[in-house]
Design an enzyme around this catalytic site. Structure first.
Site, PDB file in Angstrom:
ATOM      1  N   TYR A 220      13.896  -1.545  -4.052  1.00  0.00           N
ATOM      2  CA  TYR A 220      12.918  -1.700  -5.121  1.00  0.00           C
ATOM      3  C   TYR A 220      11.619  -0.926  -4.921  1.00  0.00           C
ATOM      4  O   TYR A 220      11.143  -0.280  -5.848  1.00  0.00           O
ATOM      5  CB  TYR A 220      12.640  -3.207  -5.283  1.00  0.00           C
ATOM      6  CG  TYR A 220      11.460  -3.574  -6.129  1.00  0.00           C
ATOM      7  CD1 TYR A 220      11.410  -3.222  -7.472  1.00  0.00           C
ATOM      8  CD2 TYR A 220      10.412  -4.300  -5.604  1.00  0.00           C
ATOM      9  CE1 TYR A 220      10.320  -3.564  -8.256  1.00  0.00           C
ATOM     10  CE2 TYR A 220       9.326  -4.657  -6.377  1.00  0.00           C
ATOM     11  CZ  TYR A 220       9.273  -4.279  -7.699  1.00  0.00           C
ATOM     12  OH  TYR A 220       8.203  -4.616  -8.464  1.00  0.00           O
TER      13      TYR A 220
ATOM     14  N   CYS B 193       0.808  -1.214   0.000  1.00  0.00           N
ATOM     15  CA  CYS B 193       0.000   0.000   0.000  1.00  0.00           C
ATOM     16  C   CYS B 193       0.838   1.258   0.000  1.00  0.00           C
ATOM     17  O   CYS B 193       1.995   1.253   0.376  1.00  0.00           O
ATOM     18  CB  CYS B 193      -0.874   0.077   1.254  1.00  0.00           C
ATOM     19  SG  CYS B 193      -1.939  -1.327   1.469  1.00  0.00           S
TER      20      CYS B 193
ATOM     21  N   ASN C  20      -0.742   1.069   5.755  1.00  0.00           N
ATOM     22  CA  ASN C  20       0.248   0.324   4.975  1.00  0.00           C
ATOM     23  C   ASN C  20       0.973  -0.597   5.933  1.00  0.00           C
ATOM     24  O   ASN C  20       1.519  -0.131   6.943  1.00  0.00           O
ATOM     25  CB  ASN C  20       1.251   1.297   4.329  1.00  0.00           C
ATOM     26  CG  ASN C  20       2.418   0.574   3.678  1.00  0.00           C
ATOM     27  OD1 ASN C  20       2.285  -0.556   3.222  1.00  0.00           O
ATOM     28  ND2 ASN C  20       3.561   1.210   3.641  1.00  0.00           N
ATOM     29  N   GLY C  21       0.996  -1.887   5.646  1.00  0.00           N
ATOM     30  CA  GLY C  21       1.718  -2.813   6.518  1.00  0.00           C
ATOM     31  C   GLY C  21       0.901  -4.055   6.803  1.00  0.00           C
ATOM     32  O   GLY C  21      -0.154  -4.276   6.209  1.00  0.00           O
TER      33      GLY C  21
ATOM     34  N   GLY D  60       0.573   0.295  -5.059  1.00  0.00           N
ATOM     35  CA  GLY D  60      -0.625  -0.528  -4.997  1.00  0.00           C
ATOM     36  C   GLY D  60      -1.574  -0.147  -6.102  1.00  0.00           C
ATOM     37  O   GLY D  60      -1.886   1.034  -6.269  1.00  0.00           O
TER      38      GLY D  60
END
Ligand code: SF4
Length: 495
Positions: free
Chosen positions: A258, A14, A115-116, A41
């Site tokens: 990345y 996310c 996010n996570g 995302g």
């Protein structure tokens, strides 16, 4: 499978964004910020706006540009907004899993974007269900929203509701929350998932997963949200407090390899520059005599440039990427699927025929895409293809917000270096070392668990059989926090 190169990559799950700017078009700003974060995302997108009286949410499956029209944004005036783009994991792909999540606490409405991954969300969810709290989805984000609601309802203020929740949660998370008249941002005690704070004009603040979202709305980076910190922004200004005690910093190293966009900045250095250094280091560790260095576009490009510069070998384009094959709900037919990587990449015979190539990629996860690309380059006339990975061997699954396969699908957990080389059909193969990687990023504490098996937050035993191969024993660096071992009632009794 393997219809796109990204399918052979780790996926961030996310991107999040939040803005407090009462005099601006906060919904439109959030829309553009989410477009900048779209690489994090692509399966759903959502924006929530607080207008001083209530909170409105619009969200749907699809890319940010597919979910919102101009009139949608015009219909969302407000003082505060949060946004979210999501890469859905198995079992959590429906509309209910799209974020932000809306929750009502007494007469207060909150929207939460996350996010996570919370490693203990299953047990927390069960406990909440036993207490009669209903759920619409099976996501950990909804568990966090419901916990915040639960603690806030028990007589606490929202900020202490968040702090109590942070004591219960285990894992990696960066969250933004909007209520009708305030913005909140908070980050896990190890700082595993990224969250940065930026400034617009006086009294106007933004938070985001990455600084590229600041550039597009004209904000400047102020600082990172600190591990365990809660930030609140409202008409009263910006306030910071420690929601949960900070643990040792374990910033996700893969953001540097990345996930983050190359133009985002961390610790005074762009991710582009860090990746260029990784390429140079990779060249020093695994040099090879060749005619041309090429990258697997786009994410391998900075490292390939660094590799070429270090060895004095020309760098050139050998693979062309079709930029318009984005994630889509239109699935290719079986016949098209068999084209595999060619849906997304094509070799340039004019550039590679008769040449000894070094092909630099940012990582090799399953190895299936590397194998197809090597074959494609050889079919295009390359005489040798030497493959180099600008990250170490990915041997361990991630539990902190990155969608990794189980260990049996990670090629480096199952094969030796020579076996992998043989499988992908390369003339030689090299990976950057973990020490070499750490030397290329700003000083700090990092999670390197997917390379080393050293997990900063304890992995519950229930995951062992499903995720790890026999013989692999993860090293849990820190046991769970005391709060996460308690029931909700026990935690409240401690107050
Ligand atoms: S395990 Fe790997 S991908 Fe997951 S948080 Fe740690 S470094 Fe990042």
């Amino acid at each position: 499978m393997g219809i796109q190169p990204e399918d052979d990559k780790l996926h961030d799950e996310c991107g999040v964004f939040g803005v407090w700017a009462p005099k601006r078009d906060v919904a439109r700003m959030t829309y553009f910020a989410l477009r900048a974060l779209q690489h994090r995302g692509q399966e759903s997108a959502g924006i929530a706006v607080g207008d001083g009286h209530t909170v409105l949410v619009r969200k749907d499956l699809g890319l940010v540009a597919q979910v919102f029209t101009d009139s949608d944004l015009t219909a969302m005036p407000g003082k505060v907004a949060i946004g979210h783009c999501r890469y859905g994991t198995a079992g959590a792909k429906g509309w209910e899993s799209a974020q932000p999540h809306l929750s009502t606490i007494n007469d207060v409405i909150i929207a939460l974007a996350h996010n996570g991954t919370l490693v203990n969300f299953d047990s927390l969810r069960r406990e909440l269900i036993e207490m009669g709290i209903p759920f619409r989805s099976n996501t950990d984000s909804e568990v966090a929203a419901k916990l915040i609601g639960y603690f806030t309802q028990r007589g606490h203020r929202l900020r202490s509701g968040i702090a109590h929740t942070m004591h219960m949660l285990e894992g990696g998370y960066a969250m933004v929350l909007a209520r009708e008249n305030a913005l909140y941002a908070f980050r896990d005690p190890h700082g595993i998932r990224p969250l940065v704070l930026g400034k617009l004009d006086e009294g106007e603040w933004v938070v985001a997963s990455e600084t590229c979202a600041f550039d597009i709305v004209g904000a400047t980076y102020a600082r990172d949200v600190m591990p365990g910190e809660i930030i609140r922004v409202s008409d009263d200004g910006i306030v910071s407090e420690q929601g949960a005690p900070a643990a040792s910093l374990h910033d996700c190293i893969f953001e540097h390899v990345y996930f983050s966009r190359p133009d985002s900045v961390k610790g005074g250095s762009s991710f582009y520059l860090m990746r260029h250094r990784m390429g140079r280091e990779l060249a020093r560790e695994t040099p090879v005599d060749a005619d041309l260095v090429i990258s697997v576009p786009d994410s391998g490009t900075p490292a390939a440039e660094g590799y070429a510069a270090e060895l004095g070998i020309p760098y050139g384009t050998g693979l062309i990427k079709n930029r318009y094959v984005a994630r889509t709900f239109i699935q290719p037919t079986q016949e098209l699927r068999s084209l595999g990587v060619r849906l997304k990449l094509n070799a340039l015979p004019d550039a590679v025929a008769g040449k000894r190539l070094v092909m630099v990629d940012d990582s090799i996860v399953r190895g299936t895409t590397s194998k197809q690309i090597v074959q494609m380059l050889k079919n295009a006339g390359a005489t040798e293809v030497h493959v180099r990975s600008a990250s170490p061997m990915v041997k361990w699954p991630c539990f902190y917000g990155i969608d990794t396969a189980n260990q049996d699908q990670l090629i480096a957990a199952n094969m030796t270096l020579e076996e992998i080389r043989d499988f992908i059909g390369a003339d030689s193969l090299g990976f950057l070392s973990t020490e070499g990687l750490l030397a290329c990023v700003p000083e700090g504490g990092y999670c390197t668990a997917c390379f080393t098996g050293e997990y900063p937050v304890e992995i519950p035993r229930v995951f062992y059989e499903e995720k790890f191969l026999p013989g692999y024993e993860p090293n849990n660096l820190e046991p769970s926090s005391p709060g996460s071992q308690m029931s909700l009632e026990e935690l409240l009794e401690q107050d």
